[in-house]
Design an enzyme around this catalytic site. Sequence first.
Site, PDB file in Angstrom:
ATOM      1  N   ASP A 185     -18.393  37.464  -4.464  1.00 13.36           N
ATOM      2  CA  ASP A 185     -19.076  38.266  -3.444  1.00 13.36           C
ATOM      3  C   ASP A 185     -19.838  39.369  -4.152  1.00 13.36           C
ATOM      4  O   ASP A 185     -19.354  39.945  -5.140  1.00 13.36           O
ATOM      5  CB  ASP A 185     -18.071  38.873  -2.462  1.00 13.36           C
ATOM      6  CG  ASP A 185     -17.410  37.817  -1.585  1.00 13.36           C
ATOM      7  OD1 ASP A 185     -18.026  36.765  -1.364  1.00 13.36           O
ATOM      8  OD2 ASP A 185     -16.274  38.047  -1.133  1.00 13.36           O
ATOM      9  N   ASP A 189     -21.153  33.309   3.092  1.00 20.38           N
ATOM     10  CA  ASP A 189     -20.524  34.043   4.196  1.00 20.38           C
ATOM     11  C   ASP A 189     -21.534  34.313   5.313  1.00 20.38           C
ATOM     12  O   ASP A 189     -21.228  34.157   6.502  1.00 20.38           O
ATOM     13  CB  ASP A 189     -19.963  35.385   3.698  1.00 20.38           C
ATOM     14  CG  ASP A 189     -18.827  35.204   2.709  1.00 20.38           C
ATOM     15  OD1 ASP A 189     -18.183  34.142   2.738  1.00 20.38           O
ATOM     16  OD2 ASP A 189     -18.589  36.122   1.912  1.00 20.38           O
TER      17      ASP A 189
END
Length: 201
Positions: A132, A146
């Site tokens: 991330d 995501d």
Amino acid sequence: MSETPQPAGARKRRPVLLVLAAIAGTVVVLDILTKTWAVETIVPGDPIHIIGDVVTLRMVRNSGAAFSMAEGYTWVLTLIVLAVIAVIIRYSSRLRSGWWMLGLGLVLGGALGNLVDRIFRSPGVLRGHVVDFISVGWWPVFNIADSAVVCGAILLVVLSLLGFDYDGSRSGWAARHDREPEPATATEAPNPTSKESDRDA
């Protein structure tokens, strides 16, 4: 030698699968490219500031689901992702709505993008940590995969609430909207020439 005819369901499923594959493949490619760039460019603990402290790029290794939720359950999440992928493919022959294909394609691409991390990244197969790197305000750090999952899910929820069904049919608000009568056309004004000709007769 004649070819064996294919079942109708298989013929209907093929174009839908191609559309889903195109959408999901685009998401996966973008996700892999951006994660590769992030790993090579962003130094852990040294974020890149895009808009002050509101929008930054920071390296985070996530063992959980989207937005760092359910950390420590990587193998369970992997099995759930595999089940979601199987269900989408299994029922793809029933899809007739282009918007539903877009939503499911985004969800499928996002699920596959993070699944690639879980399979190929450390600490091991089916236990890999997801990369991330996008941080916006107070929102947990996330990635392209995501975003695709969340946007696809929101689109599917909106379509369901409005009554746009996956098979192309419409119910609820969408059906009522389709049945609204067209506005009546204005009554034609009388033709004075016609009335005078009637009196003369």
